[in-house]
Scaffold this active site. Structure first.
Site, PDB file in Angstrom:
ATOM      1  N   ASN A 179       0.575  -1.338   0.365  1.00 41.61           N
ATOM      2  CA  ASN A 179       0.273  -0.484  -0.389  1.00 41.61           C
ATOM      3  C   ASN A 179       0.951   1.084  -0.273  1.00 41.61           C
ATOM      4  O   ASN A 179       0.761   1.882  -0.273  1.00 41.61           O
ATOM      5  CB  ASN A 179      -1.089  -0.328   0.783  1.00 41.61           C
ATOM      6  CG  ASN A 179      -0.142  -0.136   2.812  1.00 41.61           C
ATOM      7  OD1 ASN A 179       1.141  -0.758   2.554  1.00 41.61           O
ATOM      8  ND2 ASN A 179      -0.590  -0.068   3.904  1.00 41.61           N
ATOM      9  N   GLU A 276       5.856  -3.540  11.863  1.00 46.49           N
ATOM     10  CA  GLU A 276       4.521  -2.546  11.251  1.00 46.49           C
ATOM     11  C   GLU A 276       3.509  -3.531  11.049  1.00 46.49           C
ATOM     12  O   GLU A 276       3.654  -3.559   9.966  1.00 46.49           O
ATOM     13  CB  GLU A 276       5.056  -1.627  10.652  1.00 46.49           C
ATOM     14  CG  GLU A 276       6.094  -1.095  11.457  1.00 46.49           C
ATOM     15  CD  GLU A 276       5.424   0.436  11.701  1.00 46.49           C
ATOM     16  OE1 GLU A 276       4.332  -0.265  12.951  1.00 46.49           O
ATOM     17  OE2 GLU A 276       6.177   0.902  13.330  1.00 46.49           O
ATOM     18  N   CYS A 310      -3.190   0.637   7.114  1.00 43.24           N
ATOM     19  CA  CYS A 310      -3.262   0.065   8.797  1.00 43.24           C
ATOM     20  C   CYS A 310      -3.645   0.767   9.645  1.00 43.24           C
ATOM     21  O   CYS A 310      -3.978  -0.216  10.445  1.00 43.24           O
ATOM     22  CB  CYS A 310      -1.839  -0.123   8.774  1.00 43.24           C
ATOM     23  SG  CYS A 310      -1.014   1.306   8.130  1.00 43.24           S
ATOM     24  N   GLU A 489       9.391   3.119  13.549  1.00 46.84           N
ATOM     25  CA  GLU A 489       9.184   3.944  12.499  1.00 46.84           C
ATOM     26  C   GLU A 489       9.405   5.439  12.653  1.00 46.84           C
ATOM     27  O   GLU A 489       8.488   5.738  13.164  1.00 46.84           O
ATOM     28  CB  GLU A 489       8.790   3.334  11.304  1.00 46.84           C
ATOM     29  CG  GLU A 489       8.956   1.519  11.421  1.00 46.84           C
ATOM     30  CD  GLU A 489       9.003   1.334   9.716  1.00 46.84           C
ATOM     31  OE1 GLU A 489       7.760   1.719   9.212  1.00 46.84           O
ATOM     32  OE2 GLU A 489       9.913   0.583   8.903  1.00 46.84           O
TER      33      GLU A 489
HETATM   34  P1  NDP Z   1       1.197  -8.993   3.871  1.00 45.50           P
HETATM   35  O1  NDP Z   1       1.750  -9.529   5.191  1.00 45.50           O
HETATM   36  O2  NDP Z   1       0.730 -10.145   3.716  1.00 45.50           O
HETATM   37  O3  NDP Z   1       2.860  -9.163   2.746  1.00 45.50           O
HETATM   38  C1  NDP Z   1       3.678  -7.929   3.592  1.00 45.50           C
HETATM   39  C2  NDP Z   1       4.902  -8.328   2.994  1.00 45.50           C
HETATM   40  O4  NDP Z   1       5.609  -9.593   3.464  1.00 45.50           O
HETATM   41  C3  NDP Z   1       5.125  -8.644   1.612  1.00 45.50           C
HETATM   42  O5  NDP Z   1       6.084  -8.233   0.980  1.00 45.50           O
HETATM   43  C4  NDP Z   1       4.829 -10.114   1.559  1.00 45.50           C
HETATM   44  O6  NDP Z   1       5.279 -10.409   0.016  1.00 45.50           O
HETATM   45  C5  NDP Z   1       5.812 -10.874   2.015  1.00 45.50           C
HETATM   46  N1  NDP Z   1       5.437 -12.158   2.840  1.00 45.50           N
HETATM   47  C6  NDP Z   1       4.135 -12.975   2.357  1.00 45.50           C
HETATM   48  N2  NDP Z   1       4.848 -13.789   3.595  1.00 45.50           N
HETATM   49  C7  NDP Z   1       5.987 -13.674   4.312  1.00 45.50           C
HETATM   50  C8  NDP Z   1       6.876 -14.922   4.630  1.00 45.50           C
HETATM   51  N3  NDP Z   1       6.204 -15.581   4.954  1.00 45.50           N
HETATM   52  N4  NDP Z   1       7.783 -14.363   5.279  1.00 45.50           N
HETATM   53  C9  NDP Z   1       8.632 -12.916   4.967  1.00 45.50           C
HETATM   54  N5  NDP Z   1       7.470 -12.082   4.140  1.00 45.50           N
HETATM   55  C10 NDP Z   1       6.263 -12.989   3.894  1.00 45.50           C
HETATM   56  O7  NDP Z   1       0.548  -8.150   3.933  1.00 45.50           O
HETATM   57  P2  NDP Z   1       0.513  -7.445   2.887  1.00 45.50           P
HETATM   58  O8  NDP Z   1       0.537  -6.952   2.092  1.00 45.50           O
HETATM   59  O9  NDP Z   1      -1.099  -7.475   2.259  1.00 45.50           O
HETATM   60  O10 NDP Z   1       0.240  -5.886   3.082  1.00 45.50           O
HETATM   61  C11 NDP Z   1      -1.664  -6.016   3.753  1.00 45.50           C
HETATM   62  C12 NDP Z   1      -1.497  -5.940   5.062  1.00 45.50           C
HETATM   63  O11 NDP Z   1      -0.288  -4.666   5.912  1.00 45.50           O
HETATM   64  C13 NDP Z   1      -2.411  -4.957   6.181  1.00 45.50           C
HETATM   65  O12 NDP Z   1      -2.913  -6.266   7.346  1.00 45.50           O
HETATM   66  C14 NDP Z   1      -1.673  -3.835   6.598  1.00 45.50           C
HETATM   67  O13 NDP Z   1      -2.997  -3.467   7.675  1.00 45.50           O
HETATM   68  C15 NDP Z   1      -0.560  -3.516   7.034  1.00 45.50           C
HETATM   69  N6  NDP Z   1       0.030  -2.949   6.669  1.00 45.50           N
HETATM   70  C16 NDP Z   1       0.935  -1.868   8.032  1.00 45.50           C
HETATM   71  C17 NDP Z   1       0.945  -0.750   7.915  1.00 45.50           C
HETATM   72  C18 NDP Z   1       1.884  -0.007   9.488  1.00 45.50           C
HETATM   73  O14 NDP Z   1       2.868   0.390   9.644  1.00 45.50           O
HETATM   74  N7  NDP Z   1       1.465  -0.876  10.584  1.00 45.50           N
HETATM   75  C19 NDP Z   1       1.902   0.170   7.101  1.00 45.50           C
HETATM   76  C20 NDP Z   1       1.019  -0.763   5.270  1.00 45.50           C
HETATM   77  C21 NDP Z   1       0.269  -2.215   5.872  1.00 45.50           C
HETATM   78  P3  NDP Z   1       4.159 -10.529  -1.079  1.00 45.50           P
HETATM   79  O15 NDP Z   1       2.863 -10.199  -0.302  1.00 45.50           O
HETATM   80  O16 NDP Z   1       5.115 -10.466  -1.923  1.00 45.50           O
HETATM   81  O17 NDP Z   1       3.363 -11.972  -1.264  1.00 45.50           O
END
Ligand code: NDP
Length: 515
Positions: A179, A276, A310, A489
């Site tokens: 995002n 995060e 998020c 962060e």
């Molecule tokens: P995901 O948890 O699905 O993925 C986040 C990242 O982790 C992606 O790069 C993903 O790869 C990677 N990933 C997936 N599985 C693994 C694993 N087993 N080990 C290591 N890395 C892995 O989140 P989304 O991308 O769908 O983002 C949405 C989520 O992020 C929401 O829950 C949102 O609330 C949270 N978020 C939190 C923020 C904060 O600052 N607190 C800010 C923005 C979002 P890939 O996607 O390439 O499969």
């Protein structure tokens, strides 16, 4: 604008939208990992590990990429490890000068960055421009701190003393969600580099572009090769990074379930993690608040980036005595938001990141209606007039008649949906606001200064707002309580998450040994 030529590092991409010819020849995905100061072809390409990146706005193929396997991840980490010996030995000021040059280059190229961020994420370009600035801010802010990273002097008995040093950790990994791609690359790489670490980043498979552009900028600014690297891939690539023995720390942004896996993978190597994670944040509007501001806060808290944020205040608690006025203004202003082509300057709602996310949001809305919620506005799939815009567009939705145990009120929807909940007393609303496993953000609108601070003091959230919502500043720490994460962060405190303390005892007299 449709005929504008966009230049991505020397290669022209004709037209407003087209396949990104710099990164795909239509056959095998090439040159989109960034290792040792250049784009590289992944080692051991595997046709079964090709990721197709679709443009959210159009649903068309943007690029194809090769997911990085163990050899490729290892190559990036080894380059970062070699670069560490040089980078960590520079003074903070030397590191700062390079980073400041990088910030200036991004400023010079900000439209190009915003263009690709919009094509990658589907978010309106006015927002993408702001996101580029959050990355610039991080690079400037942490470069400014770099020369001041220092330890303490501790006087001891008999003229002896100790001192502490803040030393870098080594090679740090960053893993980002889809995002806020450039923001995450900037927020994670800037403090890592400022503290003398080197860095390997895995962007989300859905948004791979601007992290690589950032790498090119760092190199152009003079960052030694290998200090900043990007490996493309999905979850498996992320796991490889977390488990790699030469990775010292993982900074992760994403969902709670994945955050838990990252923590478990990092635990094997006793690595520190910054997490995060998600949220279900409350915003409390008291009857004495400036209601126009409160409505504006609720919209900022829900409708940026199609609601894929998020920290969103997806539970807005409104004191019952002003519910009708609040709702009327919220629905009226929400209905005015322009939905459509994210490239248009006046678009306020762009495309959802992908069809699956749109389906998920619509499923939550169906469930909410079945559980008794009433749609005050929005919540519909919208087909823009332009036939090229075949992505998923959802009109921002205000749900009323909500109650606390509805699924839509309890779970993170990650879409443009706000649940409005009534309340009568301060004690009641605080208890309800805290009744969640998340604790990322929270806010209150009131003109009663004492009440504002009293409520915030009881709020179980890492990032709180009084009379605003979802504003960020790089000088202010951001992060969550409870399942919303670990560490922070931004702000001075972030230096602690990218350094380790070395203590040195200095004896000025004789050794007093009892044997
Ligand atoms: P995901 O948890 O699905 O993925 C986040 C990242 O982790 C992606 O790069 C993903 O790869 C990677 N990933 C997936 N599985 C693994 C694993 N087993 N080990 C290591 N890395 C892995 O989140 P989304 O991308 O769908 O983002 C949405 C989520 O992020 C929401 O829950 C949102 O609330 C949270 N978020 C939190 C923020 C904060 O600052 N607190 C800010 C923005 C979002 P890939 O996607 O390439 O499969």
């Amino acid at each position: 604008m449709w005929l504008q030529q966009v230049v991505l590092r020397g290669v022209q991409v004709a037209g407003r939208r087209g396949v990104c010819s710099t990164v795909s020849n239509g056959k095998l995905p090439l040159h989109f990992n960034y290792i040792n100061g250049e784009r590289v072809s992944p080692l051991n390409p595997d046709p079964n590990q090709v990721m197709k990146v679709l443009e959210p706005a159009t649903g068309e193929l943007l690029i194809e990429l090769q997911a990085s396997g163990p050899d490729e991840v290892n190559r990036a980490v080894q380059c970062a490890k070699e670069a560490y010996s040089e980078w960590s030995q520079l003074t903070g000021l030397q590191r700062a000068r390079i980073m400041q040059r990088a910030a200036q280059i991004i400023k010079d190229r900000q439209e190009e960055f915003a263009y690709w961020e919009t094509r990658d994420t589907g978010k309106p370009i006015y927002e993408a421009r702001m996101d580029i600035w959050t990355a610039i801010d991080a690079i400037e802010y942490f470069s400014g701190l770099a020369p001041s990273i220092a330890g303490q002097h501790v006087p001891l008995a008999n003229g002896s003393f100790a001192y502490t040093k803040r030393e870098p950790l080594g090679v740090c990994a960053g893993i980002g969600a889809w995002n806020y791609p450039i923001q995450m690359a900037g927020w994670k790489s800037a403090p890592a580099l400022a503290c003398g670490n080197t860095f390997v980043f895995k962007p989300s498979q859905f948004t791979p572009i601007t992290a690589v552009m950032l790498g090119e900028v760092y190199t152009e600014a003079g960052l030694p090769h290998g200090c900043y690297n990007v490996v493309q891939g999905a979850g498996d690539t992320g796991t490889l990074l977390c488990e790699h023995p030469d990775i010292a720390k993982v900074s992760f942004t994403g969902s709670v379930p994945t955050g838990s896996k990252v923590m478990a993978a990092a635990a094997g190597g006793i690595k520190t993690v910054t997490l995060e994670l998600g949220g279900k944040s409350p915003l409390i509007v008291f009857a004495d608040a400036n209601l126009d501001n409160a409505v504006g806060g609720a919209m900022l808290g829900n409708f940026l980036s199609q609601g894929e944020v998020c920290s969103n205040a997806t539970r807005v608690f409104v004191e019952n005595s002003v519910m009708d006025q609040f709702l009327q203004r919220l629905v009226e202003r929400t209905g005015r938001m322009k939905i459509g082509d994210p490239m248009d300057d006046d678009t306020r709602v762009g495309a959802m990141i992908h069809q699956d996310q749109a389906d998920k949001v619509m499923t939550y809305l169906d469930g909410a209606k079945k559980e008794g919620a009433v749609v005050a506005c929005g919540g519909e799939l919208v087909t823009p007039d332009d036939p090229r815009l075949k992505g998923s567009y959802i009109s921002p939705c205000v749900l009323t008649n909500c109650h606390d145990d509805m699924t839509v009120v309890q779970e993170e929807v990650f879409g443009p949906v706000v649940s409005i909940l009534g309340f009568d007393t301060e004690e009641e609303v605080i208890q309800r606001a805290n009744n969640t496993e998340y604790g990322l953000a929270g806010g209150v609108f009131t003109n009663d200064l004492t009440r504002a601070h009293r409520v915030i003091a009881q709020m179980q959230a890492g990032t709180c707002y009084i009379n605003n919502f979802n504003i960020i500043d790089v000088a202010v720490p951001f992060g969550g309580f409870k399942k919303s994460g670990l560490g922070r962060e931004n702000g001075l405190v972030t230096l602690e998450y990218y350094t380790q303390v070395k203590t040195v005892y200095v004896e000025m007299g004789d050794v007093d040994a009892p044997f």
